[in-house]
Enzyme design. Structure first.
Site, PDB file in Angstrom:
ATOM      1  N   GLU A 182     -59.117  78.052   4.586  1.00 59.43           N
ATOM      2  CA  GLU A 182     -58.787  78.257   3.183  1.00 59.43           C
ATOM      3  C   GLU A 182     -57.465  77.551   2.887  1.00 59.43           C
ATOM      4  O   GLU A 182     -56.491  78.159   2.488  1.00 59.43           O
ATOM      5  CB  GLU A 182     -58.700  79.759   2.882  1.00 59.43           C
ATOM      6  CG  GLU A 182     -58.782  80.068   1.386  1.00 59.43           C
ATOM      7  CD  GLU A 182     -58.599  81.542   1.079  1.00 59.43           C
ATOM      8  OE1 GLU A 182     -59.326  82.044   0.218  1.00 59.43           O
ATOM      9  OE2 GLU A 182     -57.711  82.183   1.693  1.00 59.43           O
ATOM     10  N   GLU A 191     -58.161  92.368   1.428  1.00 61.66           N
ATOM     11  CA  GLU A 191     -57.236  91.311   1.847  1.00 61.66           C
ATOM     12  C   GLU A 191     -55.819  91.578   1.380  1.00 61.66           C
ATOM     13  O   GLU A 191     -55.598  92.022   0.248  1.00 61.66           O
ATOM     14  CB  GLU A 191     -57.720  89.974   1.256  1.00 61.66           C
ATOM     15  CG  GLU A 191     -56.852  88.782   1.591  1.00 61.66           C
ATOM     16  CD  GLU A 191     -57.413  87.480   1.036  1.00 61.66           C
ATOM     17  OE1 GLU A 191     -56.863  86.423   1.370  1.00 61.66           O
ATOM     18  OE2 GLU A 191     -58.403  87.527   0.265  1.00 61.66           O
TER      19      GLU A 191
END
Length: 275
Positions: A256, A155
């Site tokens: 998220e 990520e």
């Protein structure tokens, strides 16, 4: 196309945090979700007691939700850390100790995606030494993920919030993905495309989607500014997700984002139908 055409999962490490961990899967199910994801829940324990693992597994199973994403041990998250795998010494050792534990837990719940956060630069340590350690540990993580039939996610975070992390752009993350796949030959390292982080970096999101969708294994969203629910900021998230779908992305989209001052169960009003 629109939000109703997407498969959403809820991140239980940032939403429903007003509840104890073991109550969050059922809360997500009650809100209409069938899938969830988690950061590594035991920030001080890369190898928690089996009873703790069993309790969380039972909570997820009993709630009838599918675990679709799990972080490997990443240090204090939320907190000052941004991963452990590039940190020499104790943190790297904790990451390695966690690999089989996290992979086995994921396998027991049919989770097919494991996320490995890179970590911060350490003062006084040569960045090249950290990068060499990171690649070594990511190769180990890729092999553990492959052992349980999962992909390894890498990520890109964002520089304003993670100034010490070197992986703060889509090209930087994808370069690491390519390095890991070249080293292992497994091809199971994928890009975790977090549209919030990329927007905080000022990246051209439509261009990122066009260029990297084929290497993307998971997507996460939050609006910007504020990291709130879609509609609380200025990102054209519906359009971006439409572009992703049209470009061939068929995976889950992880929610998220922060619920703000209201209960998490009230943070999904933007969805035509949660789930």
């Amino acid at each position: 196309m629109g939000y109703s055409d997407q498969r959403f999962n809820v991140n239980l490490s940032i939403l429903f945090t007003e509840l104890p961990l073991l109550e969050r899967p059922a809360a997500a199910a009650a809100a209409g979700f069938t899938a969830v994801e988690l950061w590594w829940p035991w920030v001080d324990a890369p190898t928690p007691e089996q009873s703790e693992l069993d309790a969380l597994r039972a909570a997820i199973t009993d709630a009838g939700v599918q675990l679709v994403g799990l972080n490997f041990y990443a240090g204090q998250l939320p907190g000052p850390d941004r991963g452990a795998l590039s940190i020499p010494g104790e943190e790297s050792e904790k990451f390695r100790a966690n690999l089989a534990v996290a992979a086995d837990f994921a396998e027991s719940l049919g989770c097919k995606a494991l996320n490995a956060l890179y970590g911060n630069r350490v003062e006084g340590v040569d960045p090249a030494v950290q990068d060499e350690l990171a690649l070594e540990n990511l190769a180990l993580a890729a092999r553990e993920a492959d052992r349980v039939g999962a992909i390894l996610l890498i990520e890109a975070l964002n520089k304003p919030e993670s100034p010490l992390c070197p992986i703060v752009s889509a090209p930087a993350a994808v370069a690491v993905v390519d390095q890991v796949n070249a080293l292992t030959g497994l091809g199971n390292a994928k890009f975790l495309m977090d549209l919030y982080h990329l927007s905080m970096n000022g990246e051209d999101l439509p261009a990122v989607i066009e260029q990297y969708v084929a290497q993307t294994g998971h997507v996460q969203i939050a609006d910007n500014p504020g990291r709130g629910a879609p509609g609380t900021g200025s990102l054209p998230l519906e359009e971006l997700l439409d572009q992703l779908r049209k470009a061939g992305y068929e995976g889950y989209v992880g929610l998220e984002y922060k619920a703000g001052d209201r209960p998490s169960a009230e943070a999904f009003g933007w969805l035509p139908a949660a789930g």
